[in-house]
Scaffold this motif. Structure first.
Motif, PDB file in Angstrom:
ATOM      1  N   ASP A   9      47.662  11.257  79.040  1.00  0.00           N
ATOM      2  CA  ASP A   9      46.271  10.871  79.296  1.00  0.00           C
ATOM      3  C   ASP A   9      45.602  11.743  80.346  1.00  0.00           C
ATOM      4  OD1 ASP A   9      46.351   8.880  77.436  1.00  0.00           O
ATOM      5  OD2 ASP A   9      46.720   7.277  78.875  1.00  0.00           O
ATOM      6  N   ASP A  10      46.383  12.340  81.245  1.00  0.00           N
ATOM      7  CA  ASP A  10      45.770  13.143  82.301  1.00  0.00           C
ATOM      8  C   ASP A  10      45.809  14.642  82.028  1.00  0.00           C
ATOM      9  OD1 ASP A  10      48.468  13.385  82.685  1.00  0.00           O
ATOM     10  OD2 ASP A  10      48.455  12.793  84.790  1.00  0.00           O
ATOM     11  N   ASP A  11      46.121  15.056  80.811  1.00  0.00           N
ATOM     12  CA  ASP A  11      46.022  16.476  80.456  1.00  0.00           C
ATOM     13  C   ASP A  11      44.551  16.859  80.420  1.00  0.00           C
ATOM     14  OD1 ASP A  11      48.708  16.901  80.175  1.00  0.00           O
ATOM     15  OD2 ASP A  11      48.725  16.779  77.993  1.00  0.00           O
ATOM     16  N   ASP A  35      46.788  17.061  88.903  1.00  0.00           N
ATOM     17  CA  ASP A  35      46.986  17.312  90.328  1.00  0.00           C
ATOM     18  C   ASP A  35      45.634  17.341  91.035  1.00  0.00           C
ATOM     19  OD1 ASP A  35      48.086  17.957  92.790  1.00  0.00           O
ATOM     20  OD2 ASP A  35      48.346  20.078  92.302  1.00  0.00           O
ATOM     21  N   VAL A  36      44.933  16.216  91.026  1.00  0.00           N
ATOM     22  CA  VAL A  36      43.584  16.142  91.587  1.00  0.00           C
ATOM     23  C   VAL A  36      43.575  16.477  93.076  1.00  0.00           C
ATOM     24  CG1 VAL A  36      41.603  14.617  91.967  1.00  0.00           C
ATOM     25  CG2 VAL A  36      42.864  14.501  89.836  1.00  0.00           C
ATOM     26  N   ALA A  37      44.637  16.147  93.794  1.00  0.00           N
ATOM     27  CA  ALA A  37      44.707  16.425  95.235  1.00  0.00           C
ATOM     28  C   ALA A  37      44.983  17.893  95.529  1.00  0.00           C
ATOM     29  CB  ALA A  37      45.779  15.558  95.882  1.00  0.00           C
TER      30      ALA A  37
END
Length: 61
Positions: A9-11, A35-37
């Motif tokens: 889901d986060d691709d 890797d939002v951070a």
């Protein structure tokens, strides 16, 4: 329906606009959704500040 690519889901990418407190400068940030951070994948300096809460409109050519 779309085709299952086997991803999670986060691709993908997240796009965010940041603006300085004085509103004079903005950047478009491209973030890795897994890797939002982490550091931005790309950063584009925009020619002017984008107001907080701005929403765009798209018009056909």
């Amino acid at each position: 329906m779309g085709t299952d690519t086997g991803g999670t889901d986060d691709d993908g990418w997240l796009l965010s606009i940041t603006t300085t407190r004085d509103g004079r400068a903005s950047r478009l940030l491209v973030l890795d959704a897994t890797d939002v951070a982490g550091p931005p994948v790309a950063s584009v300096v925009l020619p002017r500040g984008v107001p907080a809460g701005f929403h765009g409109s798209w018009f056909a050519d």
